[in-house]
Design a protein around this motif. Sequence first.
Motif, PDB file in Angstrom:
ATOM      1  N   ASN A  35       0.841  -1.186   0.000  1.00 59.19           N
ATOM      2  CA  ASN A  35       0.000   0.000   0.000  1.00 59.19           C
ATOM      3  C   ASN A  35       0.888   1.253   0.000  1.00 59.19           C
ATOM      4  O   ASN A  35       1.835   1.361   0.784  1.00 59.19           O
ATOM      5  CB  ASN A  35      -0.899   0.012   1.228  1.00 59.19           C
ATOM      6  CG  ASN A  35      -1.844  -1.173   1.222  1.00 59.19           C
ATOM      7  OD1 ASN A  35      -2.546  -1.424   0.247  1.00 59.19           O
ATOM      8  ND2 ASN A  35      -1.849  -1.945   2.314  1.00 59.19           N
ATOM      9  N   TYR A  36       0.533   2.229  -0.861  1.00 60.81           N
ATOM     10  CA  TYR A  36       1.356   3.411  -1.074  1.00 60.81           C
ATOM     11  C   TYR A  36       0.589   4.666  -0.700  1.00 60.81           C
ATOM     12  O   TYR A  36      -0.589   4.815  -1.043  1.00 60.81           O
ATOM     13  CB  TYR A  36       1.807   3.499  -2.533  1.00 60.81           C
ATOM     14  CG  TYR A  36       2.832   2.443  -2.912  1.00 60.81           C
ATOM     15  CD1 TYR A  36       4.178   2.768  -2.968  1.00 60.81           C
ATOM     16  CD2 TYR A  36       2.447   1.137  -3.198  1.00 60.81           C
ATOM     17  CE1 TYR A  36       5.129   1.808  -3.310  1.00 60.81           C
ATOM     18  CE2 TYR A  36       3.379   0.172  -3.529  1.00 60.81           C
ATOM     19  CZ  TYR A  36       4.717   0.510  -3.587  1.00 60.81           C
ATOM     20  OH  TYR A  36       5.653  -0.433  -3.913  1.00 60.81           O
ATOM     21  N   SER A  37       1.309   5.602  -0.009  1.00 63.62           N
ATOM     22  CA  SER A  37       0.703   6.874   0.393  1.00 63.62           C
ATOM     23  C   SER A  37       1.686   7.996   0.127  1.00 63.62           C
ATOM     24  O   SER A  37       2.875   7.885   0.452  1.00 63.62           O
ATOM     25  CB  SER A  37       0.338   6.847   1.881  1.00 63.62           C
ATOM     26  OG  SER A  37      -0.093   8.130   2.316  1.00 63.62           O
ATOM     27  N   CYS A  38       1.186   9.101  -0.459  1.00 63.40           N
ATOM     28  CA  CYS A  38       2.018  10.278  -0.725  1.00 63.40           C
ATOM     29  C   CYS A  38       2.125  11.110   0.551  1.00 63.40           C
ATOM     30  O   CYS A  38       1.104  11.443   1.179  1.00 63.40           O
ATOM     31  CB  CYS A  38       1.421  11.107  -1.856  1.00 63.40           C
ATOM     32  SG  CYS A  38       2.406  12.574  -2.277  1.00 63.40           S
ATOM     33  N   PHE A  39       3.360  11.461   0.932  1.00 61.88           N
ATOM     34  CA  PHE A  39       3.635  12.181   2.172  1.00 61.88           C
ATOM     35  C   PHE A  39       4.214  13.538   1.795  1.00 61.88           C
ATOM     36  O   PHE A  39       5.319  13.633   1.268  1.00 61.88           O
ATOM     37  CB  PHE A  39       4.632  11.373   3.013  1.00 61.88           C
ATOM     38  CG  PHE A  39       4.834  11.883   4.411  1.00 61.88           C
ATOM     39  CD1 PHE A  39       4.020  11.455   5.444  1.00 61.88           C
ATOM     40  CD2 PHE A  39       5.838  12.792   4.697  1.00 61.88           C
ATOM     41  CE1 PHE A  39       4.229  11.901   6.735  1.00 61.88           C
ATOM     42  CE2 PHE A  39       6.039  13.250   5.981  1.00 61.88           C
ATOM     43  CZ  PHE A  39       5.225  12.800   7.013  1.00 61.88           C
ATOM     44  N   ALA A  40       3.432  14.633   2.018  1.00 63.84           N
ATOM     45  CA  ALA A  40       3.823  15.984   1.605  1.00 63.84           C
ATOM     46  C   ALA A  40       4.142  16.812   2.832  1.00 63.84           C
ATOM     47  O   ALA A  40       3.418  16.756   3.837  1.00 63.84           O
ATOM     48  CB  ALA A  40       2.708  16.634   0.795  1.00 63.84           C
ATOM     49  N   THR A  41       5.234  17.610   2.729  1.00 64.41           N
ATOM     50  CA  THR A  41       5.692  18.412   3.871  1.00 64.41           C
ATOM     51  C   THR A  41       5.887  19.850   3.432  1.00 64.41           C
ATOM     52  O   THR A  41       6.474  20.122   2.386  1.00 64.41           O
ATOM     53  CB  THR A  41       7.013  17.864   4.439  1.00 64.41           C
ATOM     54  OG1 THR A  41       6.828  16.504   4.816  1.00 64.41           O
ATOM     55  CG2 THR A  41       7.468  18.669   5.645  1.00 64.41           C
ATOM     56  N   SER A  42       5.384  20.784   4.274  1.00 64.39           N
ATOM     57  CA  SER A  42       5.552  22.217   4.045  1.00 64.39           C
ATOM     58  C   SER A  42       6.535  22.759   5.073  1.00 64.39           C
ATOM     59  O   SER A  42       6.442  22.447   6.259  1.00 64.39           O
ATOM     60  CB  SER A  42       4.202  22.935   4.178  1.00 64.39           C
ATOM     61  OG  SER A  42       4.382  24.337   4.128  1.00 64.39           O
ATOM     62  N   HIS A  43       7.507  23.580   4.601  1.00 63.41           N
ATOM     63  CA  HIS A  43       8.507  24.182   5.487  1.00 63.41           C
ATOM     64  C   HIS A  43       8.342  25.689   5.405  1.00 63.41           C
ATOM     65  O   HIS A  43       8.641  26.291   4.373  1.00 63.41           O
ATOM     66  CB  HIS A  43       9.919  23.785   5.063  1.00 63.41           C
ATOM     67  CG  HIS A  43      10.139  22.307   5.029  1.00 63.41           C
ATOM     68  ND1 HIS A  43      10.515  21.572   6.136  1.00 63.41           N
ATOM     69  CD2 HIS A  43      10.028  21.414   4.017  1.00 63.41           C
ATOM     70  CE1 HIS A  43      10.643  20.294   5.804  1.00 63.41           C
ATOM     71  NE2 HIS A  43      10.342  20.174   4.527  1.00 63.41           N
ATOM     72  N   ILE A  44       7.887  26.315   6.480  1.00 58.97           N
ATOM     73  CA  ILE A  44       7.741  27.767   6.546  1.00 58.97           C
ATOM     74  C   ILE A  44       8.491  28.232   7.780  1.00 58.97           C
ATOM     75  O   ILE A  44       8.058  27.967   8.909  1.00 58.97           O
ATOM     76  CB  ILE A  44       6.259  28.200   6.613  1.00 58.97           C
ATOM     77  CG1 ILE A  44       5.477  27.639   5.419  1.00 58.97           C
ATOM     78  CG2 ILE A  44       6.148  29.714   6.674  1.00 58.97           C
ATOM     79  CD1 ILE A  44       4.003  27.924   5.473  1.00 58.97           C
ATOM     80  N   ASP A  45       9.611  28.915   7.549  1.00 59.62           N
ATOM     81  CA  ASP A  45      10.487  29.312   8.647  1.00 59.62           C
ATOM     82  C   ASP A  45      10.803  28.087   9.497  1.00 59.62           C
ATOM     83  O   ASP A  45      11.347  27.120   9.000  1.00 59.62           O
ATOM     84  CB  ASP A  45       9.847  30.443   9.467  1.00 59.62           C
ATOM     85  CG  ASP A  45       9.790  31.743   8.674  1.00 59.62           C
ATOM     86  OD1 ASP A  45      10.613  31.906   7.759  1.00 59.62           O
ATOM     87  OD2 ASP A  45       8.921  32.579   8.961  1.00 59.62           O
ATOM     88  N   PHE A  46      10.450  28.147  10.762  1.00 56.26           N
ATOM     89  CA  PHE A  46      10.745  27.025  11.658  1.00 56.26           C
ATOM     90  C   PHE A  46       9.529  26.124  11.872  1.00 56.26           C
ATOM     91  O   PHE A  46       9.547  25.245  12.721  1.00 56.26           O
ATOM     92  CB  PHE A  46      11.243  27.552  13.010  1.00 56.26           C
ATOM     93  CG  PHE A  46      12.486  28.379  12.895  1.00 56.26           C
ATOM     94  CD1 PHE A  46      13.709  27.776  12.643  1.00 56.26           C
ATOM     95  CD2 PHE A  46      12.441  29.753  12.994  1.00 56.26           C
ATOM     96  CE1 PHE A  46      14.863  28.530  12.532  1.00 56.26           C
ATOM     97  CE2 PHE A  46      13.589  30.509  12.882  1.00 56.26           C
ATOM     98  CZ  PHE A  46      14.803  29.903  12.655  1.00 56.26           C
ATOM     99  N   ILE A  47       8.497  26.352  11.074  1.00 55.58           N
ATOM    100  CA  ILE A  47       7.270  25.563  11.242  1.00 55.58           C
ATOM    101  C   ILE A  47       7.208  24.528  10.129  1.00 55.58           C
ATOM    102  O   ILE A  47       7.344  24.853   8.947  1.00 55.58           O
ATOM    103  CB  ILE A  47       6.021  26.474  11.216  1.00 55.58           C
ATOM    104  CG1 ILE A  47       6.090  27.465  12.387  1.00 55.58           C
ATOM    105  CG2 ILE A  47       4.748  25.640  11.247  1.00 55.58           C
ATOM    106  CD1 ILE A  47       4.956  28.459  12.389  1.00 55.58           C
ATOM    107  N   THR A  48       7.026  23.271  10.505  1.00 50.16           N
ATOM    108  CA  THR A  48       6.932  22.185   9.535  1.00 50.16           C
ATOM    109  C   THR A  48       5.590  21.484   9.729  1.00 50.16           C
ATOM    110  O   THR A  48       5.206  21.158  10.857  1.00 50.16           O
ATOM    111  CB  THR A  48       8.078  21.169   9.730  1.00 50.16           C
ATOM    112  OG1 THR A  48       9.317  21.847   9.530  1.00 50.16           O
ATOM    113  CG2 THR A  48       7.967  20.028   8.744  1.00 50.16           C
ATOM    114  N   LYS A  49       4.921  21.251   8.591  1.00 49.63           N
ATOM    115  CA  LYS A  49       3.635  20.554   8.657  1.00 49.63           C
ATOM    116  C   LYS A  49       3.625  19.500   7.562  1.00 49.63           C
ATOM    117  O   LYS A  49       4.054  19.757   6.436  1.00 49.63           O
ATOM    118  CB  LYS A  49       2.477  21.528   8.455  1.00 49.63           C
ATOM    119  CG  LYS A  49       1.104  20.847   8.478  1.00 49.63           C
ATOM    120  CD  LYS A  49      -0.022  21.851   8.250  1.00 49.63           C
ATOM    121  CE  LYS A  49      -1.379  21.151   8.254  1.00 49.63           C
ATOM    122  NZ  LYS A  49      -2.490  22.104   8.003  1.00 49.63           N
TER     123      LYS A  49
END
Length: 1036
Positions: free
Chosen positions: A199-213
């Motif tokens: 099973n495959y899942s796309c994992f997306a990450t946002s980097h804004i200054d020191f905040i990661t989501k």
Amino acid sequence: MGGTAGFIRTSLAVGTFLVWCQAQSGTRSYGPVFEEQPSHTLFPEGSAEEKVTLACRARANPPATYRWKMNGTELKLEPDSRYRLVAGDLVISNPVKAKDSGSYQCVASNSKGTVVSREASLRFGFLQEFSAEERDPVKITEGWGVMFTCSPPPHYPGLSYRWLLNEFPNFIPADGRRFISQTTGNLYIAKTEASDLGNYSCFATSHIDFITKSVFSKFSRLSLAAEDARQFPPSIKARFPADTYALTGQVVTLECFAFGNPVPQIKWRKLDGPQSSKWIGSEPLLQIQHAGFEDEGTYECEAENAKGRDTHQGRIIIHAQPEWLDVISDTEADIGSDLRWSCVASGKPRPTVRWLRDGQPLTSQNRIEVSGGELRFSKLVLEDSGMYQCVAENKHGTVYASAELTVQALAPDFRLNPVKRLIPAARSGKVIIPCQPRAAPKATVLWTKGTELLVNSSRVTITADGTLILQNISKSDEGKYTCFAENFMGKANSTGILSVRDATKITLAPSSADINVGENLTLQCHASHDPTMDLTFTWSLDDFPIDFDKSEGHYRRASAKEAIGDLSISNAQLRHSGRYTCTAQTVVDSASESATLTVRGPPGPPGGVVVRDIGDTSVQLSWSRGFDNHSPIARYLIEARTLLSSQWKQMRTNPINIEGNAETAQVVNLIPWMDYEFRVLASNILGIGEPSLPSSKIRTKEAAPTVAPSGLGGGGGAPNELIITWTPTLRDYQNGDGFGYIVSFRRKGSQAWLRAQVPHAESLHFVYRNESIAPYTPFEVKIKAYNRKGEGPESLTAIVYSAEEEPKAAPYRVIAKSVLSSEMDVSWEPVEQGEMTGVLLGYEIRYWKDGDKEEAADRVRTAGLVTSAHVTGLNPNTDYHVSVRAYNRAGTGPPSPATNVTTTRPPPKRPPGNISWTFSGSTVSIKWDPVVAKADESAVTGYKMLYRQDSHSAPTLYLASKSQIDIPIPEDFTHAFVQIRVTGPGGDGTPAEVHILRNSGTSMMVEDSGMRPAPHVMVITTNSLLLVALIRSLEL
């Protein structure tokens, strides 16, 4: 001229007063200059921060006030607003994307003008959740390629992507077979395998200054059908765009990935230019760091495997933000004058330039012409003063440049720069009197002497800028000189008094001279001058002033007297040649005289060394003549160096002596096939000069070798071998390419020579194998070198023996005799030389204890032809077997018949005891108890006594058959050290040591040293005799 004041307008007078007041105040007024401007800001949605701060600070006098614009509209900063002004910063409380997203600009103002900052955007970063919809399963034949689409949710700014397999945190690596696009987020598998099932899942990450989501998608199941083992060619699936735009300085990334079986290899190339050194990485990604215009072009990605290839092409197009090449600067200009300002910017696309005055757009009008990057003013007025900005912009950005224009209207004013009050001048000389009042516009200038108006004449000149020049001055020119300046703002004057002084004259001028390098010289210079003035001397060489502090001690003043300015030159060098000028100077005039100094020295370096007519041992050299440095060139020397040595060496030439008027010569006795550099040196009666620059490197032509190899020898090796060795020939003597050796050899006494060719200059031996070669057979051997030009001379003949064999005969009549309890002597009869099959190196004695095997025997080797050996380290009272063998370089021969020997019992361990002594005149009599050997000890046959006067004197050995001995002593005897031990067939026993001190009388020491631990010290005093007995175990 007096009527001019009537034209002064009130407004101009007020402006003049303001400008004058500012000039006289302690601090200058100036318009705002930004020190900090707002920057693009990214605010994360949902951040715990409750405010955004946009910075703005300007330096200004008087201090600036601040306003802000959003999207071109001025913000209202009301008390209850979410917008607050803190100093110049804009603080936005509880920012909201719908209301606050946009472009912001700071406006700074004071009484001098207004400037606007660069625009800064406020944007909101966010990342929403993936869609909650289930993702379709994927089924593919094993061995085929597959792509999973990421379809990321709405977001800003860009994301980084990874993929999960089955569960967190089992991330899929990028391993060449699998690739994750950081542009789309899609996952590519070039060739599926059984391990890809899951099973495959796309994992997306946002980097804004020191905040990661991070967020991840629903899983999509991959199932595999039966394997397709067929191979198929590449097919590119992840393609970079046909046109990729980037800004200079950015990192450019192109992606390329292909399906295929086997997994394709990815290669990159630039089709219209060389590959850049800034490329990073390979395979699916091409990255160019700090992209520049040279990186523009068409790029190709090639995917290749064993079945074929596929390609994809696209262009990289480089753009650039605006960047200033030329900008305006703060300017003060006179009222009524013209002004041209220019701003030039680079960028791609080409930037447009617009102008602002006090923050407002400026267009052509009346006296003002705006033409792109140029701004022209005609007949400036006071109202033109203010803050100006030129703005360059293209679609990638905007840059601002600011400057303040100050238009001045001033009546003439001499307070800052009056005419010099006392003006000294030299008789018959010239004087220059400037007239430089501050005035705007420029003032009209008149000069008077007393009441006389001065006009241009043969002796009087008034320049365009108002300067008065008087020439050929006489005493009658003394008096008051007044400069009158006037413009439409007013008029003023300033007066100075001219005083005529005696002229300065050189009374003793320097004389020209010739000297040699290293010599000393004094150039004289004396002067007369007006006694009311100070006189100084300066010297120059070829019009360049001489700095005495930086002359490295070559120059100094020869006298401290005011009227004497002699120059002393020490250790003159060639660079000190030239024209020396002595200048005697007062504040009103000066006088100069010159002389030429010629410094003779060795010649300068010749030039233009050219090599031609290159042969194997000679070349023709030519050069151009260098400076003779004022002494004729007598002869030339030629030096050379090879690549094998950095040292320059003088070469032989034809002719042997090269005359000073020659510019060519032949260099002879060179080494063939050698790389050379040449240089030429000139000499004269003063020495050898600096060398020329080295010639270009040349290589002499090849020739056959002229020297036979050295160090011919050999021998050794395996049976039936002849080994011939030599010293490899150095590069200096190889004379050409294809170098090697020719070895000739024959059995001594035979006629025919055998010949072998050994290639490579590094070779150092040749092995000839033949079953017919008997051991240790003498061969005649000679050697010569060859190269592709021919063969060289042969060496002298040497005798080399074939490989040896172990000796065939054994020594005989071996006798072993015990000497001491741990030693024995072994002797034997040698083997016959006729029975040797090699060079006898010596004999090997093997000995082993009775009951041990011979293989465990200890061994002692002798060297040469000796037929006896002394063996140590044996065990006492032990039976040994002994045999002897001959040995050579091939090994050891057969053993002799073994003989037996028994070592003696050890000597008694107990040292002599009850030692006593008596002094009688010049002797001391020493007695001790006899030592009786035990059953397991060897018999006592006598005693040894080691006598030593002190610790620094040489000891004397005495032998005694009984337990008593008389020792002669000198009259001044004070003390002695004595050691006593038993001796016998087993060797020497343990010693007893006594230290004797004498004053007078007799004494006895009773001590059993064998029964007490050593060391031991006893002191007995009787009848003034001091005895110190130190008893310990010592070896003689």
